[in-house]
Design an enzyme around this catalytic site. Sequence first.
Site, PDB file in Angstrom:
ATOM      1  N   GLU A 105       0.903  -1.340  -0.088  1.00 46.50           N
ATOM      2  CA  GLU A 105      -0.102  -0.014  -0.114  1.00 46.50           C
ATOM      3  C   GLU A 105       0.715   1.122  -0.179  1.00 46.50           C
ATOM      4  OE1 GLU A 105      -2.609  -3.211   2.061  1.00 46.50           O
ATOM      5  OE2 GLU A 105      -0.181  -2.508   2.030  1.00 46.50           O
ATOM      6  N   PHE A 141     -12.113  -6.762  13.830  1.00 44.08           N
ATOM      7  CA  PHE A 141     -10.773  -7.295  12.942  1.00 44.08           C
ATOM      8  C   PHE A 141     -10.803  -6.182  11.891  1.00 44.08           C
ATOM      9  CE2 PHE A 141      -9.516  -9.675   9.279  1.00 44.08           C
ATOM     10  CZ  PHE A 141      -8.377 -10.206   9.477  1.00 44.08           C
ATOM     11  N   GLN A 142      -9.200  -5.933  11.821  1.00 44.08           N
ATOM     12  CA  GLN A 142      -8.509  -5.253  10.745  1.00 44.08           C
ATOM     13  C   GLN A 142      -9.390  -3.785  11.002  1.00 44.08           C
ATOM     14  OE1 GLN A 142      -8.637  -6.888   6.963  1.00 44.08           O
ATOM     15  NE2 GLN A 142      -6.300  -7.437   7.180  1.00 44.08           N
ATOM     16  N   LYS A 167     -18.000  -0.808   4.968  1.00 41.82           N
ATOM     17  CA  LYS A 167     -18.333  -1.692   4.182  1.00 41.82           C
ATOM     18  C   LYS A 167     -19.851  -2.003   4.064  1.00 41.82           C
ATOM     19  CE  LYS A 167     -17.031  -6.575   2.859  1.00 41.82           C
ATOM     20  NZ  LYS A 167     -16.170  -7.719   3.539  1.00 41.82           N
ATOM     21  N   MET A 202      23.971   9.270   3.067  1.00 40.85           N
ATOM     22  CA  MET A 202      23.749  10.741   3.882  1.00 40.85           C
ATOM     23  C   MET A 202      24.326  10.414   5.273  1.00 40.85           C
ATOM     24  SD  MET A 202      23.734  13.664   2.827  1.00 40.85           S
ATOM     25  CE  MET A 202      22.907  14.033   1.226  1.00 40.85           C
TER      26      MET A 202
END
Length: 608
Positions: free
Chosen positions: A95, A157-158, A207, A518
């Site tokens: 993602e 969940f999630q 959802k 760096m």
Amino acid sequence: MSERATPVKPTEEQEREQSRETERPSDGGADAAGPGPNADGATATEPVTTGAEAVVRALENAGVEYAFGVQGGAIMPVYDALFDSEIYHVTMAHEQGAAHAADAYGVVAGDPGVCLATSGPGATNLVTGIADADMDSDPVLALTGQVPTAFVGNDAFQETDTTGVTTPITKDNTFSSDPDRVGSDVSEAFALAREGRPGPTLVDLPKDVTNAVTDREPDEPRVPDTYHVQEEADPEIVEAAARRIEEAKKPAMLLGGGVIKGNASDVCREFAIEHEIPVITTMPGIGSFSEDHELSLEMAGMHGTGYANMAITHCDTLIAIGTRFDDRLTGGIETFAPDAEVIHVDIDPAEISKNIHADYPLVGDAATVVEQLREAVETSPKAKKWRAQCQQWKSDYSMAYEVPEDEPVQPQFVVEALDEATSDRAVVTTGVGQHQMWACQYWTFTEPRTWVSSHGLGTMGYGLPAAIGARLAADDDQEVVCIDGDGSFLMTIQELSVAVREDLDITVAVLNNEYIGMVRQWQDAFFEGRHSASDYHWMPEFDKLAEAFGAKGFRIDDYDEVADTIEAALAYDGPSVIDVHIDPQANVYPMVPSGGDNGQFALTEDQL
């Protein structure tokens, strides 16, 4: 460029249909769906029936052509609606990569890039990319799935409080709770991402809302009535600023990223050339003024050119356009342009005098305000001696470098060779670190929207997914080159699988010094050479790894391999990776220590 199975930026409906039928790869999922009627005879012109379809219709109404994302449970209804859409979905490997690809797409295209993710870890994996877009004012629309509204707050969940997490790093975000409103929420978010000062917006999609039935068509993309952007600056302040420009003996223009985002590059170039004013850019402003023009002093700041920093330090009038005066540009605020009266043009009033006091605050759209100044300035400043002084600084603080044949390849040489082998319109993306600075310093940029990098947040791993988004936004005749570092490349290397799957013609040059370069440079300068966790001698062989992904791999160890290898990599019709083994001790100079005086830049470590 030869024809290949690459998603192309469509311009006509017929071309769009043809490209779907003959060019775009099919995996049996959303990417396999073509335009027109589906198996049930449904078309995109029929009324929406679910919240998810309203979401997709809103994107279509906004003219969205590509979306970048990763499937998941809570976002599945939206992906199911995408199955019948002409929007081409690019499934990313992570993602974060989706957010960076959308960000880069927006930078090159000038319209918001779109990324999607599911709830919980899907949404939080977008956070780095959203924060990056927020720092750089890049237009991005993020759509995230969410657990059903009845489960919100129950640690389902999630489940993550996505709007809560992203509120500090978005221009606007919305928890969309009404299926009759969800499509319009997306339309509004798209409009907000691009209007005024651009930035990322987010719509969280429960959802049950996307699954719910609705007959409401989404509104057209427009900002709320309460959202106002000031286009023109105060005429009295414009007149006062114009008189100051006319009287200036040592004027300089400082062009920031807002010049490019506001499509003001042309008018700024015309103004500078008409009045013979030397031009400096910030790092986000690279490309806003042709660096091959004699008035160009190139980039200022921590690793800017010595002549740009000298001009800022000694100018008496600084015309700053579309810059927020961040610390990497200014160094110590008290020593920045100490003798200058500052004319500051910015569309966001919050940036005026936030870091550097504006003697002439001009709030408004960059292109509009510069046009106001053009009309108001009647005579050019008498600055012939000043221009000669700027040219002398160019000579005194040249960016030339040595190329010892008995030492490893110098990175500057590779950047210049890549620049020489590509057109002026080539798009360059980078990760973050030494390689990014060498790309800034040694590639000659002449056009806006050809430099794509992570500026304010400094996100390692940005370069490769950005190259994917840039490739889909760029014209077919524009090369896309990613100049990366070994540490940055390793962070998002999984996105190489996406470039291979989509058969994207991008060339990645990994400047491999087997260090977090760096950090190693700073450790040598400020930490007595103690290389704590910066030694990356365990790097894989990137050319062989590229081949494992299905890309074309190349390797460079010596100077005599550079030109031919670059030519072969650019000629390869698909993704290629060049593992360039450079001098591990090469450092980036000039350098202004953090918070230091830009006029006291170091050219060697001994001067720090």
